[in-house]
Motif scaffolding. Structure first.
Motif, PDB file in Angstrom:
ATOM      1  N   GLY A 191      47.316  34.619  45.770  1.00  0.00           N
ATOM      2  CA  GLY A 191      47.198  36.041  46.076  1.00  0.00           C
ATOM      3  C   GLY A 191      45.764  36.508  45.943  1.00  0.00           C
ATOM      4  N   THR A 192      45.559  37.521  45.101  1.00  0.00           N
ATOM      5  CA  THR A 192      44.224  38.060  44.872  1.00  0.00           C
ATOM      6  C   THR A 192      43.341  37.026  44.183  1.00  0.00           C
ATOM      7  OG1 THR A 192      45.171  40.266  44.615  1.00  0.00           O
ATOM      8  CG2 THR A 192      42.920  39.944  43.816  1.00  0.00           C
ATOM      9  N   ARG A 193      42.139  36.831  44.688  1.00  0.00           N
ATOM     10  CA  ARG A 193      41.224  35.873  44.092  1.00  0.00           C
ATOM     11  C   ARG A 193      40.763  36.370  42.726  1.00  0.00           C
ATOM     12  NH1 ARG A 193      38.691  32.299  47.774  1.00  0.00           N
ATOM     13  NH2 ARG A 193      36.694  32.397  46.671  1.00  0.00           N
ATOM     14  N   PRO A 194      40.437  35.451  41.815  1.00  0.00           N
ATOM     15  CA  PRO A 194      39.946  35.877  40.507  1.00  0.00           C
ATOM     16  C   PRO A 194      38.575  36.537  40.626  1.00  0.00           C
ATOM     17  CG  PRO A 194      39.665  33.515  40.781  1.00  0.00           C
ATOM     18  CD  PRO A 194      40.475  33.988  41.956  1.00  0.00           C
ATOM     19  N   LEU A 195      38.142  37.181  39.570  1.00  0.00           N
ATOM     20  CA  LEU A 195      36.814  37.795  39.558  1.00  0.00           C
ATOM     21  C   LEU A 195      35.770  36.724  39.853  1.00  0.00           C
ATOM     22  CD1 LEU A 195      35.240  40.433  38.941  1.00  0.00           C
ATOM     23  CD2 LEU A 195      35.004  39.599  36.591  1.00  0.00           C
ATOM     24  N   GLU A 196      34.840  37.048  40.762  1.00  0.00           N
ATOM     25  CA  GLU A 196      33.856  36.068  41.218  1.00  0.00           C
ATOM     26  C   GLU A 196      32.440  36.606  41.053  1.00  0.00           C
ATOM     27  OE1 GLU A 196      36.396  34.096  44.906  1.00  0.00           O
ATOM     28  OE2 GLU A 196      35.002  35.741  45.298  1.00  0.00           O
ATOM     29  N   THR A 197      31.510  35.660  40.946  1.00  0.00           N
ATOM     30  CA  THR A 197      30.094  36.003  41.047  1.00  0.00           C
ATOM     31  C   THR A 197      29.652  35.768  42.487  1.00  0.00           C
ATOM     32  OG1 THR A 197      29.602  35.459  38.738  1.00  0.00           O
ATOM     33  CG2 THR A 197      27.769  35.403  40.293  1.00  0.00           C
ATOM     34  N   THR A 198      29.095  36.784  43.088  1.00  0.00           N
ATOM     35  CA  THR A 198      28.557  36.690  44.446  1.00  0.00           C
ATOM     36  C   THR A 198      27.080  37.075  44.400  1.00  0.00           C
ATOM     37  OG1 THR A 198      29.095  38.987  44.985  1.00  0.00           O
ATOM     38  CG2 THR A 198      30.807  37.321  45.400  1.00  0.00           C
ATOM     39  N   ARG A 199      26.423  37.007  45.536  1.00  0.00           N
ATOM     40  CA  ARG A 199      25.014  37.414  45.564  1.00  0.00           C
ATOM     41  C   ARG A 199      24.860  38.890  45.212  1.00  0.00           C
ATOM     42  NH1 ARG A 199      23.605  34.230  51.140  1.00  0.00           N
ATOM     43  NH2 ARG A 199      25.762  34.839  51.510  1.00  0.00           N
ATOM     44  N   ASP A 200      25.873  39.694  45.549  1.00  0.00           N
ATOM     45  CA  ASP A 200      25.806  41.124  45.239  1.00  0.00           C
ATOM     46  C   ASP A 200      26.070  41.413  43.765  1.00  0.00           C
ATOM     47  OD1 ASP A 200      25.200  41.780  47.845  1.00  0.00           O
ATOM     48  OD2 ASP A 200      27.299  42.150  48.405  1.00  0.00           O
ATOM     49  N   PHE A 202      25.700  39.175  41.172  1.00  0.00           N
ATOM     50  CA  PHE A 202      25.014  38.264  40.251  1.00  0.00           C
ATOM     51  C   PHE A 202      24.229  39.021  39.179  1.00  0.00           C
ATOM     52  CE2 PHE A 202      21.300  35.761  38.991  1.00  0.00           C
ATOM     53  CZ  PHE A 202      21.903  34.593  38.565  1.00  0.00           C
ATOM     54  N   SER A 203      23.362  39.955  39.589  1.00  0.00           N
ATOM     55  CA  SER A 203      22.532  40.678  38.619  1.00  0.00           C
ATOM     56  C   SER A 203      23.379  41.556  37.705  1.00  0.00           C
ATOM     57  CB  SER A 203      21.477  41.526  39.341  1.00  0.00           C
ATOM     58  OG  SER A 203      22.100  42.442  40.231  1.00  0.00           O
ATOM     59  N   LEU A 204      24.473  42.109  38.228  1.00  0.00           N
ATOM     60  CA  LEU A 204      25.368  42.921  37.399  1.00  0.00           C
ATOM     61  C   LEU A 204      26.028  42.069  36.323  1.00  0.00           C
ATOM     62  CD1 LEU A 204      27.115  45.091  40.154  1.00  0.00           C
ATOM     63  CD2 LEU A 204      25.311  45.809  38.565  1.00  0.00           C
ATOM     64  N   HIS A 205      26.429  40.869  36.682  1.00  0.00           N
ATOM     65  CA  HIS A 205      27.074  39.985  35.716  1.00  0.00           C
ATOM     66  C   HIS A 205      26.087  39.493  34.664  1.00  0.00           C
ATOM     67  CE1 HIS A 205      30.703  38.907  38.529  1.00  0.00           C
ATOM     68  NE2 HIS A 205      30.699  40.172  38.120  1.00  0.00           N
ATOM     69  N   GLU A 206      24.812  39.422  35.019  1.00  0.00           N
ATOM     70  CA  GLU A 206      23.814  39.057  34.011  1.00  0.00           C
ATOM     71  C   GLU A 206      23.685  40.143  32.952  1.00  0.00           C
ATOM     72  OE1 GLU A 206      20.349  36.194  35.451  1.00  0.00           O
ATOM     73  OE2 GLU A 206      20.379  38.063  36.609  1.00  0.00           O
ATOM     74  N   VAL A 207      23.871  41.386  33.343  1.00  0.00           N
ATOM     75  CA  VAL A 207      23.808  42.495  32.380  1.00  0.00           C
ATOM     76  C   VAL A 207      25.028  42.470  31.471  1.00  0.00           C
ATOM     77  CG1 VAL A 207      23.771  45.004  32.129  1.00  0.00           C
ATOM     78  CG2 VAL A 207      22.419  43.897  33.939  1.00  0.00           C
ATOM     79  N   LEU A 238      32.925  32.256  38.206  1.00  0.00           N
ATOM     80  CA  LEU A 238      31.876  33.139  37.690  1.00  0.00           C
ATOM     81  C   LEU A 238      30.521  32.448  37.555  1.00  0.00           C
ATOM     82  CD1 LEU A 238      33.905  35.047  34.951  1.00  0.00           C
ATOM     83  CD2 LEU A 238      33.076  35.963  37.128  1.00  0.00           C
ATOM     84  N   CYS A 239      30.512  31.123  37.436  1.00  0.00           N
ATOM     85  CA  CYS A 239      29.260  30.407  37.201  1.00  0.00           C
ATOM     86  C   CYS A 239      28.712  29.732  38.452  1.00  0.00           C
ATOM     87  CB  CYS A 239      29.459  29.383  36.087  1.00  0.00           C
ATOM     88  SG  CYS A 239      29.862  30.137  34.487  1.00  0.00           S
ATOM     89  N   ILE A 240      29.454  29.787  39.557  1.00  0.00           N
ATOM     90  CA  ILE A 240      28.962  29.349  40.862  1.00  0.00           C
ATOM     91  C   ILE A 240      28.960  30.566  41.777  1.00  0.00           C
ATOM     92  CG2 ILE A 240      29.370  27.854  42.849  1.00  0.00           C
ATOM     93  CD1 ILE A 240      30.855  25.934  41.027  1.00  0.00           C
ATOM     94  N   ILE A 241      27.883  30.781  42.509  1.00  0.00           N
ATOM     95  CA  ILE A 241      27.794  31.931  43.419  1.00  0.00           C
ATOM     96  C   ILE A 241      28.675  31.630  44.628  1.00  0.00           C
ATOM     97  CG2 ILE A 241      26.256  33.399  44.764  1.00  0.00           C
ATOM     98  CD1 ILE A 241      23.985  32.543  42.891  1.00  0.00           C
ATOM     99  N   GLN A 242      29.781  32.324  44.728  1.00  0.00           N
ATOM    100  CA  GLN A 242      30.857  31.927  45.624  1.00  0.00           C
ATOM    101  C   GLN A 242      30.552  32.141  47.102  1.00  0.00           C
ATOM    102  OE1 GLN A 242      33.669  30.260  44.590  1.00  0.00           O
ATOM    103  NE2 GLN A 242      32.568  30.206  42.643  1.00  0.00           N
ATOM    104  N   ASP A 243      29.664  33.056  47.437  1.00  0.00           N
ATOM    105  CA  ASP A 243      29.338  33.265  48.854  1.00  0.00           C
ATOM    106  C   ASP A 243      27.999  32.633  49.230  1.00  0.00           C
ATOM    107  OD1 ASP A 243      27.756  35.009  47.434  1.00  0.00           O
ATOM    108  OD2 ASP A 243      28.181  36.765  48.687  1.00  0.00           O
TER     109      ASP A 243
END
Length: 680
Positions: A191-200, A202-207, A238-243
């Motif tokens: 179904g819904t994909r888990p929370l991902e790190t994308t290029r958009d 990435f910087s937010l997740h670093e914070v 979360l640790c691989i940039i999915q897009d």
């Protein structure tokens, strides 16, 4: 017919004596007469019969009869006792003790907590982890003076220097940092994909990422990792940039290193998606929680042994299953190599915690670990066979067999994207390459290519070519299960017979087999999607072989008249190969790679001409028993003077003490002794 007239105690005594003589042996389970066991009334018979009675009471009428003994059967009433590491199984119940007991036949085992988030379960994990780190010095990596480098990115679980975001986590881009970290192995779900790190993002997740923003499985993995005092956690989404395709290819190529260097892998094995969580509580209705084996007061007075405390401290429960089908993660292809590469993996199972390291498999109920028990066979094979520590000392021949066994298990598993067939196995392939120094050829190995070609599909009607090309036809990866079909894939079952003449299998077998390879490998080629990843996705590939080629015909095994017919109708449910213009041979068997009765570009009609390339043979000189394997091919073009171009469509085998063969029964003009074939 076996004699089951004795009381069960006598049969148990025989079994225990045999096991003491050969602790690693496999023995038949004891079967005794129910009535004579009740009349015997010794301590062992009393316990077994009481468990039968308890089965009737707890599980309902007939359950104990069906599982434990058969009333009104042709044989006398009988009771069977199954010996498991976690207890003795009688009538659908399992009996065990938690400490030493006068009846030594009853195994010492443990109760499960019923809650994998409980303190009792957590302490069991600490015990397993400390035992591995302290005592497993052969195959399991231990704490050393030098810490492993962290992956390129990890989740930092804190505490953070600024004191903010107590429960938050942060994505940390590493450079030269070292430390202990855990990995999470999980199902992405449908179904819904888990929370991902994308290029958009990435910087937010670093914070920082709020704990509440994570799916339930991730939240509980963070909580458990913090409980272990491990600061860093690696989660793929979360640790691989999915897009970012380039980042994905780089990080997937490092998968072996990431999992092998982790202190522990946490596996959400019972969860089919990220919102199902890690932890499970056992429902009372399943009765996996144990209770005391009791005896009624009147019965206790009548039975002398009962008054002496026979039943005291004996616990019973419904045996816990350890079934792969109850653990969705174990059906996923990516999770396969995550499990095998991790030095230690903790499964949050459907009913309990299950521990696997390179030297030990166990669980809370202790039902796993006795390799020859029927319960253990429900669980995947031990995970150490493709580890560097195991492969390095045993050599190349053992690595070939380990790889073939790996393919047999892996090819049955599920992939969301069929193109991942090689990337999801690249970590294990890297281990094989390091040990053998061999060149990888579309899921096979160049130096053992002829043996690696001896794969087959035992359920071809359930297999098909992928819609999107992912591998050349000589590779086991060129076929996949049809939609909504589970648990089928390539097998090296033929090698279990023919392999007695080759490699590690020849070392193990006690029979004298002689083997011959009949083809020469002229050339191999794979075109890589990413030149930096020789074990990942490919865009093209071929092999060129030289050898003995026989022209033959596809026919229906139950209708020999079709063998010489130009019939465009689909093949029957059972196809065969026959010499041109003749009937199929009794000694031959055809193993199609896929269901080619389906209309389309891969369809093959009855009466079609095919070609059989003699691959390998083996025989036992003392009894003239011969086994021959051919690659079955169809011609699709010409290679401009370098030989014809073919696709593989299956295997053809001959076996027995036969006086006829495909080679002997074919006309001279149907045979080419030094053919050069290019298989794409």
């Amino acid at each position: 017919m076996w004699d089951h007239s004795n009381p069960i105690c006598k049969k148990i005594a025989v079994r225990l004596a045999a096991e003491e003589k050969d602790p690693r042996g496999a023995f038949a389970e004891p079967i005794g007469n129910v009535q004579r066991s009740r009349e015997c009334a010794c301590a062992v018979c009393n316990v077994v019969c009481r468990m039968l009675d308890e089965s009737e009471k707890k599980l309902g009428p007939g359950v104990g009869v069906r599982v434990g003994y058969a009333k009104n059967s042709v044989e006398e009433d009988k009771v069977e006792v199954n010996f498991n590491r976690s207890g003795i199984e009688v009538g659908g119940l399992e009996g065990f003790v938690t400490d030493s007991h006068p009846i030594t036949a009853i195994p010492v085992s443990t109760s499960i907590s019923g809650d994998t988030d409980s303190e009792k379960s957590f302490q069991r994990v600490i015990e397993w982890l400390n035992n591995c780190l302290t005592n497993h010095n052969t195959l399991c990596p231990t704490f050393g003076l030098v810490l492993n480098p962290l992956p390129a990115r990890v989740l930092d679980l804190g505490p953070f220097p600024d004191g903010n975001g107590k429960d938050d986590v942060r994505l940390l881009q590493t450079s030269t940092e070292i430390g202990y970290y855990a990995c999470l192995s999980h199902c992405w779900g449908t179904g819904t994909r888990p929370l991902e790190t994308t290029r958009d993002t990435f910087s937010l997740h670093e914070v920082g990422i709020e704990l509440a923003a994570l799916p339930k499985t991730f939240q509980e993995a963070v909580t458990f990792t913090r409980r272990l005092s491990i600061r860093y956690l690696w989660i793929d989404s979360l640790c691989i940039i999915q897009d970012d395709n380039d980042d994905w290819r780089v990080q997937s190529a490092l998968m072996a290193e990431i999992y092998q260097n982790a202190l522990l892998t946490i596996a959400a094995s019972a969860s089919a998606g990220p919102e199902m969580g890690l932890f499970r509580t056992v429902g009372v209705e399943r009765q996996y929680l144990d209770w005391e084996l009791s005896v009624e007061e009147k019965e206790a007075k009548e039975k002398e042994h009962s008054t002496n405390g026979i039943f005291q401290n004996i616990r019973i429960r419904v045996p816990l299953p350890h079934d792969v089908n109850q653990h969705p993660l174990l059906t996923r292809a990516w999770a396969f190599q995550e499990r095998l590469l991790s030095p230690r993996i903790l499964h949050f199972g459907a009913h309990e915690l299950i521990w696997e390291c390179m030297e030990c498999t166990t669980c809370e109920c202790q039902g796993l670990g006795k390799i020859w028990s029927k319960r253990h066979r429900q669980w995947p094979a031990p995970k150490n066979r493709v580890s560097n520590a195991f492969l390095s000392p045993v050599g190349r021949e053992w690595a070939v067999e380990a790889w073939q066994n790996t393919v047999s298990s892996y090819s049955c598993l599920k992939l969301s994207y069929t193109k991942d067939i090689f990337p999801a196995l690249s970590g294990i392939a890297r281990n094989i390459a390091l040990v053998t120094g061999q060149q990888y050829v579309a899921g096979l190995w160049k130096d053992s290519l002829v043996l690696d070609l001896v794969w087959n599909n035992e359920n071809p009607r359930k297999m098909e070519r992928p819609v999107i090309w992912r591998a050349p036809t000589f590779s086991w990866a060129s076929v996949t299960a049809k939609k909504d079909v589970d648990g089928v894939g390539a097998s090296y079952a033929v090698m279990d017979v023919i392999g007695k003449s080759f490699g590690a299998r020849a070392v193990l077998t006690q029979t004298v087999w002689k083997g011959t390879q009949h083809v020469e490998v002229v050339e191999t080629q794979s075109t890589l999607l990413s030149p930096s990843d020789s074990l990942g996705q490919i865009t093209a590939g071929y092999i060129v072989l030289s050898g003995f080629l026989v022209q033959a015909t596809v026919c229906a095994a139950d209708d020999a008249t079709d063998c010489a017919a130009d019939d465009a109708s689909p093949a029957s449910s059972s196809e065969d190969i026959a010499p041109i213009g003749k009937m199929p041979l009794d000694e031959g068997s055809f193993w199609p790679d896929y269901d080619y009765t389906v209309e389309g570009k891969d369809h093959i009609s009855l009466g079609s001409t095919v070609f059989c390339l003699k691959l390998i043979s083996a025989w036992k000189p003392q009894d003239r028993n011969v086994y021959v394997v051919y690659l079955t091919l169809r011609r699709i073009g010409d290679a401009s003077g370098k030989g014809s171009v073919y696709e593989r469509i299956g295997l053809y085998t001959e076996s027995g003490e036969f006086d006829e063969s495909l080679e002997m029964e074919s006309e001279e003009d149907a045979i080419c002794e030094n053919a050069v074939v290019k298989i794409i």
